[in-house]
Motif scaffolding. Sequence first.
Motif, PDB file in Angstrom:
ATOM      1  N   LEU A 161      -0.943 -21.577 -82.443  1.00 42.94           N
ATOM      2  CA  LEU A 161       0.141 -21.029 -83.259  1.00 42.94           C
ATOM      3  C   LEU A 161       0.332 -21.840 -84.532  1.00 42.94           C
ATOM      4  N   ASN A 162       0.162 -23.152 -84.474  1.00 43.21           N
ATOM      5  CA  ASN A 162       0.271 -23.982 -85.671  1.00 43.21           C
ATOM      6  C   ASN A 162      -0.819 -23.687 -86.686  1.00 43.21           C
ATOM      7  N   ARG A 163      -1.926 -23.146 -86.222  1.00 45.64           N
ATOM      8  CA  ARG A 163      -3.010 -22.764 -87.126  1.00 45.64           C
ATOM      9  C   ARG A 163      -2.865 -21.328 -87.618  1.00 45.64           C
ATOM     10  N   GLY A 164      -1.763 -20.688 -87.277  1.00 48.38           N
ATOM     11  CA  GLY A 164      -1.549 -19.314 -87.711  1.00 48.38           C
ATOM     12  C   GLY A 164      -2.308 -18.307 -86.897  1.00 48.38           C
ATOM     13  N   ILE A 165      -2.659 -18.635 -85.655  1.00 52.80           N
ATOM     14  CA  ILE A 165      -3.449 -17.744 -84.805  1.00 52.80           C
ATOM     15  C   ILE A 165      -2.581 -17.243 -83.660  1.00 52.80           C
ATOM     16  N   PRO A 166      -2.289 -15.948 -83.589  1.00 51.12           N
ATOM     17  CA  PRO A 166      -1.518 -15.401 -82.464  1.00 51.12           C
ATOM     18  C   PRO A 166      -2.337 -15.452 -81.182  1.00 51.12           C
ATOM     19  N   ILE A 167      -1.640 -15.428 -80.045  1.00 51.39           N
ATOM     20  CA  ILE A 167      -2.288 -15.552 -78.740  1.00 51.39           C
ATOM     21  C   ILE A 167      -1.996 -14.298 -77.934  1.00 51.39           C
ATOM     22  N   LEU A 168      -3.015 -13.543 -77.642  1.00 45.14           N
ATOM     23  CA  LEU A 168      -2.893 -12.349 -76.807  1.00 45.14           C
ATOM     24  C   LEU A 168      -3.031 -12.810 -75.352  1.00 45.14           C
ATOM     25  N   THR A 169      -2.095 -12.439 -74.505  1.00 42.57           N
ATOM     26  CA  THR A 169      -2.121 -12.945 -73.140  1.00 42.57           C
ATOM     27  C   THR A 169      -1.843 -11.856 -72.110  1.00 42.57           C
ATOM     28  N   GLY A 170      -2.598 -11.922 -71.013  1.00 39.58           N
ATOM     29  CA  GLY A 170      -2.364 -11.049 -69.868  1.00 39.58           C
ATOM     30  C   GLY A 170      -1.571 -11.806 -68.825  1.00 39.58           C
ATOM     31  N   LEU A 171      -0.441 -11.255 -68.418  1.00 41.07           N
ATOM     32  CA  LEU A 171       0.475 -11.997 -67.555  1.00 41.07           C
ATOM     33  C   LEU A 171       1.176 -11.068 -66.569  1.00 41.07           C
ATOM     34  N   SER A 172       2.052 -11.651 -65.774  1.00 38.40           N
ATOM     35  CA  SER A 172       2.857 -10.884 -64.824  1.00 38.40           C
ATOM     36  C   SER A 172       4.154 -10.449 -65.494  1.00 38.40           C
ATOM     37  N   SER A 173       4.283  -9.157 -65.738  1.00 43.48           N
ATOM     38  CA  SER A 173       5.549  -8.667 -66.308  1.00 43.48           C
ATOM     39  C   SER A 173       6.665  -8.746 -65.277  1.00 43.48           C
ATOM     40  N   THR A 174       6.321  -8.664 -64.008  1.00 41.29           N
ATOM     41  CA  THR A 174       7.339  -8.787 -62.957  1.00 41.29           C
ATOM     42  C   THR A 174       8.043 -10.134 -63.062  1.00 41.29           C
ATOM     43  N   PHE A 175       7.279 -11.201 -63.276  1.00 39.82           N
ATOM     44  CA  PHE A 175       7.884 -12.531 -63.414  1.00 39.82           C
ATOM     45  C   PHE A 175       8.489 -12.718 -64.799  1.00 39.82           C
ATOM     46  N   LEU A 176       7.809 -12.238 -65.829  1.00 39.36           N
ATOM     47  CA  LEU A 176       8.325 -12.407 -67.192  1.00 39.36           C
ATOM     48  C   LEU A 176       9.698 -11.766 -67.325  1.00 39.36           C
ATOM     49  N   TYR A 177       9.849 -10.547 -66.798  1.00 36.73           N
ATOM     50  CA  TYR A 177      11.105  -9.809 -66.916  1.00 36.73           C
ATOM     51  C   TYR A 177      12.078 -10.126 -65.779  1.00 36.73           C
ATOM     52  N   ALA A 179      11.871  -8.739 -62.961  1.00 38.43           N
ATOM     53  CA  ALA A 179      12.152  -7.330 -62.684  1.00 38.43           C
ATOM     54  C   ALA A 179      11.751  -6.961 -61.261  1.00 38.43           C
ATOM     55  N   MET A 180      12.230  -5.813 -60.821  1.00 35.96           N
ATOM     56  CA  MET A 180      11.845  -5.289 -59.522  1.00 35.96           C
ATOM     57  C   MET A 180      10.363  -4.914 -59.535  1.00 35.96           C
ATOM     58  N   ARG A 181       9.698  -5.107 -58.413  1.00 38.04           N
ATOM     59  CA  ARG A 181       8.307  -4.697 -58.300  1.00 38.04           C
ATOM     60  C   ARG A 181       8.190  -3.173 -58.386  1.00 38.04           C
ATOM     61  N   ASP A 190      10.854  -0.521 -56.891  1.00 38.48           N
ATOM     62  CA  ASP A 190      10.989  -0.478 -55.436  1.00 38.48           C
ATOM     63  C   ASP A 190      10.828  -1.903 -54.909  1.00 38.48           C
ATOM     64  N   ASP A 191      11.935  -2.506 -54.498  1.00 34.61           N
ATOM     65  CA  ASP A 191      11.878  -3.904 -54.078  1.00 34.61           C
ATOM     66  C   ASP A 191      11.249  -4.083 -52.704  1.00 34.61           C
ATOM     67  N   LEU A 192      11.056  -2.998 -51.954  1.00 30.21           N
ATOM     68  CA  LEU A 192      10.479  -3.089 -50.616  1.00 30.21           C
ATOM     69  C   LEU A 192       8.998  -2.731 -50.599  1.00 30.21           C
ATOM     70  N   ARG A 193       8.646  -1.588 -51.170  1.00 31.43           N
ATOM     71  CA  ARG A 193       7.257  -1.147 -51.161  1.00 31.43           C
ATOM     72  C   ARG A 193       6.498  -1.553 -52.422  1.00 31.43           C
ATOM     73  N   GLY A 194       7.183  -2.077 -53.400  1.00 29.70           N
ATOM     74  CA  GLY A 194       6.585  -2.330 -54.702  1.00 29.70           C
ATOM     75  C   GLY A 194       5.600  -3.476 -54.741  1.00 29.70           C
ATOM     76  N   HIS A 195       4.820  -3.478 -55.825  1.00 31.95           N
ATOM     77  CA  HIS A 195       3.830  -4.525 -56.079  1.00 31.95           C
ATOM     78  C   HIS A 195       4.075  -5.122 -57.469  1.00 31.95           C
TER      79      HIS A 195
END
Length: 259
Positions: A161-177, A179-181, A190-195
């Motif tokens: 980022l200090n070099r002006g280069i953005p970082i594209l990343t694949g991550l867990s949106s469930t953890f980022l947000y 949020a419910m699975r 669905d907090d029971l059957r969800g993934h």
Amino acid sequence: MPQVRLNILSHSRRDSLDVEGLSHRLKTKLQLEIRAQPDDTTCGPTCLHAVYHYFNDPLPLSQVIDEVPSLPGGGTIAGTLGCHALRRGYRATIFTYNVNVFDPTWFTTPGIDLKERLLRQAEAKSNPRLARDTQTYVDYLDLGGIFRFRDLTPSLLRRYLNRGIPILTGLSSTFLYQAMREYGSDMADDDLRGHPAGHFVVLCGYDKEKRLIDIADPLESNPYSADRHYALGIERVIGAILLGIVTHDANLLILEPRP
């Protein structure tokens, strides 16, 4: 595909950084715009489109989506995005944390042939998803892509980022947000059957003192910001990236135009 030759830290990009002096910078914010992803499975191409536009490579979003192959159930992996960028003349480096696919010793043993190990692993495990992903990673290597295996630290993110280069990343949106699975083809909460769900975003800045990372998120319904830009604590972001292993993600994709 046309070859892209751009100066990464052009005057306009230097102006987009908040503080002079890379080694002492406390805050950086790249001027990166991101469109809303057209549907639930096109976050990867939409993030790739945002990075292209940041580097003054203005492909239409529809073209990027059409040209990036999707998985049978929708979505994509970082290797596929990297292949598209390599064919356009970019340099591509993937920092992987997916130890389901990449054995750590492959990066510490001198003289290891990463392509050979990937292919032999696919033969040994007889997993259709692994075989498909392996072919993508082999294509990525054949096109000149690089894999790295490093500790995921705030300083690693700041380095680019200090070099002006953005970082594209694949991550867990469930953890980022936090949020419910999700369950089923319509991705219903669905907090029971969800993934857990995976997602792509672009990291585009940080505040070192407040320990925040700026995120450009193509999901218009994200829980943090209507304009698809927000900042989260570095610990949350790093945790989400590492937990991306659950959804075949867990990576950083660094794209740089060739000088």
